[in-house]
Write a protein that holds these residues in place. Structure first.
Motif, short mmCIF file in Angstrom:
data_model
loop_
_atom_site.label_atom_id
_atom_site.label_comp_id
_atom_site.label_asym_id
_atom_site.label_seq_id
_atom_site.Cartn_x
_atom_site.Cartn_y
_atom_site.Cartn_z
N PHE A 105 0.87 -1.18 0.00
CA PHE A 105 0.00 0.00 0.00
C PHE A 105 0.91 1.22 0.00
CE2 PHE A 105 -2.54 -3.30 2.07
CZ PHE A 105 -3.76 -3.19 1.43
N HIS A 106 0.92 1.94 -1.09
CA HIS A 106 1.82 3.09 -1.23
C HIS A 106 1.03 4.37 -1.04
CE1 HIS A 106 4.84 5.82 -2.47
NE2 HIS A 106 4.47 5.93 -3.74
N SER A 107 1.13 4.97 0.15
CA SER A 107 0.39 6.20 0.44
C SER A 107 1.32 7.37 0.75
CB SER A 107 -0.58 5.99 1.60
OG SER A 107 0.11 5.78 2.81
N ALA A 108 2.63 7.15 0.71
CA ALA A 108 3.57 8.24 1.02
C ALA A 108 3.60 9.24 -0.13
CB ALA A 108 4.97 7.68 1.25
N GLY A 109 3.82 10.50 0.21
CA GLY A 109 3.95 11.52 -0.81
C GLY A 109 3.59 12.89 -0.29
N SER A 110 3.85 13.88 -1.11
CA SER A 110 3.59 15.27 -0.75
C SER A 110 2.19 15.68 -1.22
CB SER A 110 4.62 16.19 -1.42
OG SER A 110 4.26 17.54 -1.30
N VAL A 111 1.42 16.30 -0.31
CA VAL A 111 0.12 16.87 -0.67
C VAL A 111 0.29 18.38 -0.73
CG1 VAL A 111 -2.33 17.02 -0.12
CG2 VAL A 111 -1.04 14.97 0.52
N ASN A 112 0.81 18.82 -1.86
CA ASN A 112 1.10 20.25 -2.06
C ASN A 112 0.15 20.77 -3.13
OD1 ASN A 112 2.17 22.76 -2.75
ND2 ASN A 112 4.29 22.11 -2.53
N LEU A 113 -0.84 21.56 -2.71
CA LEU A 113 -1.87 22.03 -3.63
C LEU A 113 -1.56 23.40 -4.23
CD1 LEU A 113 -5.10 20.94 -1.69
CD2 LEU A 113 -3.79 19.67 -3.41
N HIS A 114 -0.37 23.90 -3.97
CA HIS A 114 0.00 25.20 -4.53
C HIS A 114 0.29 25.07 -6.03
CE1 HIS A 114 0.72 25.97 -0.23
NE2 HIS A 114 0.55 27.24 -0.53
N VAL A 115 0.35 26.20 -6.68
CA VAL A 115 0.75 26.23 -8.09
C VAL A 115 2.10 26.93 -8.19
CG1 VAL A 115 -1.61 26.22 -8.95
CG2 VAL A 115 -0.50 28.40 -8.48
N GLY A 116 2.77 26.76 -9.32
CA GLY A 116 4.07 27.39 -9.49
C GLY A 116 5.18 26.36 -9.59
N GLN A 117 6.37 26.84 -9.92
CA GLN A 117 7.50 25.95 -10.18
C GLN A 117 7.94 25.18 -8.94
OE1 GLN A 117 10.88 27.90 -11.89
NE2 GLN A 117 11.93 26.00 -12.41
N ALA A 118 7.93 25.84 -7.78
CA ALA A 118 8.37 25.17 -6.56
C ALA A 118 7.46 23.99 -6.23
CB ALA A 118 8.39 26.16 -5.40
N ALA A 119 6.15 24.19 -6.35
CA ALA A 119 5.20 23.11 -6.08
C ALA A 119 5.35 21.99 -7.11
CB ALA A 119 3.78 23.66 -6.10
N GLU A 120 5.58 22.37 -8.36
CA GLU A 120 5.75 21.38 -9.42
C GLU A 120 6.98 20.51 -9.16
OE1 GLU A 120 6.12 21.27 -14.30
OE2 GLU A 120 5.64 23.14 -13.26
N GLN A 121 8.07 21.13 -8.76
CA GLN A 121 9.29 20.38 -8.45
C GLN A 121 9.09 19.49 -7.23
OE1 GLN A 121 12.33 20.17 -10.13
NE2 GLN A 121 11.11 21.15 -11.73
N ASP A 122 8.37 20.00 -6.24
CA ASP A 122 8.12 19.23 -5.01
C ASP A 122 7.40 17.93 -5.32
OD1 ASP A 122 7.74 18.51 -2.30
OD2 ASP A 122 5.84 19.60 -2.23
N VAL A 123 6.26 18.01 -6.02
CA VAL A 123 5.47 16.80 -6.27
C VAL A 123 6.15 15.90 -7.29
CG1 VAL A 123 3.28 17.87 -5.60
CG2 VAL A 123 4.03 18.01 -7.98
N PHE A 124 6.94 16.48 -8.20
CA PHE A 124 7.65 15.64 -9.17
C PHE A 124 8.70 14.78 -8.46
CE2 PHE A 124 11.23 15.03 -12.18
CZ PHE A 124 10.59 14.22 -13.09
#
Length: 391
Positions: A105-124
């Motif tokens: 069960f893989h549930s780890a990860g970032s829940v970052n609902l912001h927009v912009g390059q920083a958020a994109e890099q974070d979730v990537f």
């Protein structure tokens, strides 16, 4: 039946409830094997002590309160590491035997609902590359891999959304988080087909505190709609007297689901051959209904819902629309849609309907009672850990 289970994100909200739901099967002898928890290293945190705290505090589910924590821990093994670790395959091999079927069960990860390059890099990096790395580390195992995604990976669309949204992927998303989840779903399906690994995708909607399992209303995370409510609770505490016009789509709504329902549905999904499942309520709640209940719960009364964003923004409105409003407005103003829950209703046929609207105020009152501070929840775990060490 012998089966090992591996859970990522067990220190998170959904992950800990996946643990809660699994444990009784091992304690009662219905399953043989162990539950392995991959926990990211943190300075000052003892992973085993943290999990013991989860199993012995004021909000541990009642069905786990009867037994010994030490006995429960006999079925749990902590693996301290990160899904992005280069030596993860070697680490897993060291702890988890590959002769036994493994349910992941893989549930780890970032829940970052912001927009912009920083958020994109974070979730990537945390979500997409992390999941990719994790899959490679599992290559030597005979495993079923369940990815806990989000119902919003379907992107912005209208009408009835079925479980197989990957057949017609969206090209419009509210934020990089949604887009990263959709990209992961596509990637893991392709990986599973190539490596002959059984893949399942669970998509919960907006997750709130417990509504099926006592003690009710518990949450360990004050994000998403809790974060929206926290903003207005703070504004009420400041007592500025400012009013606000909140932009919503009056014909649309939000689908909200309790965490214990999500965990039960994931466990049941793992026993089927279904590849995808939206874990949602049969009907969404109109924005005006649940938002007004949130505002009532936090004691904020000077508001009005409007179907167009005001042009002449005033003091509080300016703060709202450049802070939490910038995150949540795409959800509050989006088009009307619903989910096809026919498969979910079959899987969860014995679970009585949940009156989400009637529970909103109690869920938010739990947050208010803890001042929307996750540290207060974690403090209870720390006290439980201290008690465990002292016993």
């Amino acid at each position: 039946m012998e089966q090992n289970v591996l859970i990522t994100g067990s220190t998170g909200f959904i992950g800990q409830h996946l643990l809660y739901e699994q444990l009784p099967e091992y304690i009662k002898g219905h399953k043989q094997g162990k539950i392995y928890l991959l926990i990211r290293r943190q300075d000052g945190r003892d992973g085993a002590a943290f999990i013991r705290g989860l199993l012995q505090n004021a909000w541990t589910p009642d069905f786990l309160q009867q037994g010994s924590v030490s006995h429960a821990m006999d079925y749990i093994q902590i693996i301290e590491g990160d899904i992005r670790d280069r030596d993860l395959a070697k680490m897993l091999k060291k702890h988890i035997p590959d002769r036994v079927r493994l349910q992941v069960f893989h549930s780890a990860g970032s829940v970052n609902l912001h927009v912009g390059q920083a958020a994109e890099q974070d979730v990537f990096h945390h979500n997409f590359l992390g999941t990719q790395s994790f899959l490679h580390a599992l290559q030597s195992y005979d495993c079923r891999f369940m990815f806990i995604s989000t119902a919003f990976s379907s992107g912005i669309r209208t009408g009835l959304i079925d479980d197989h949204v990957l057949r017609s992927p969206s090209d419009v998303y509210r934020n990089p988080y949604e887009q990263s989840k959709a990209a992961i779903e596509t990637m893991i399906q392709a990986y599973g087909a190539k490596k002959q690994m059984a893949i399942q995708i669970a998509r919960p909607s907006v997750v709130v505190g417990r509504l099926l399992t006592a003690p009710l209303y518990y949450t360990s995370k004050f994000d998403v709609i809790y974060g929206w409510g926290r903003f207005f609770w703070m504004m009420k505490e400041k007592n500025t007297g400012d009013g606000i016009r909140i932009h919503i789509n009056p014909s649309s709504g939000m689908n909200i689901v309790p965490v214990d329902y999500v965990a039960k549905a994931c466990l049941r999904l793992s026993r089927t051959n279904r590849s995808q499942l939206n874990i949602v309520q049969t009907q969404s709640i109109h924005h005006a209904e649940y938002l007004s209940r949130i505002l009532d719960a936090v004691g904020f009364t000077n508001y009005a819902f409007v179907d167009k964003k005001p042009i002449d923004l005033k003091g509080l409105e300016k703060i709202y629309y450049r802070s939490v409003g910038s995150i949540f407005s795409p959800y509050l103003t989006g088009p009307c849609y619903e989910y096809d829950t026919s498969a979910l209703n079959q899987i969860m046929a014995d679970i009585p309907p949940i009156d989400i609207p009637a529970s909103i105020e109690a869920l938010l009152q739990f947050a208010v009672a803890h001042h929307f501070e996750e540290q207060q929840i974690h403090a209870a775990w720390s006290r439980a850990q201290a008690a465990c060490h002292g016993s």
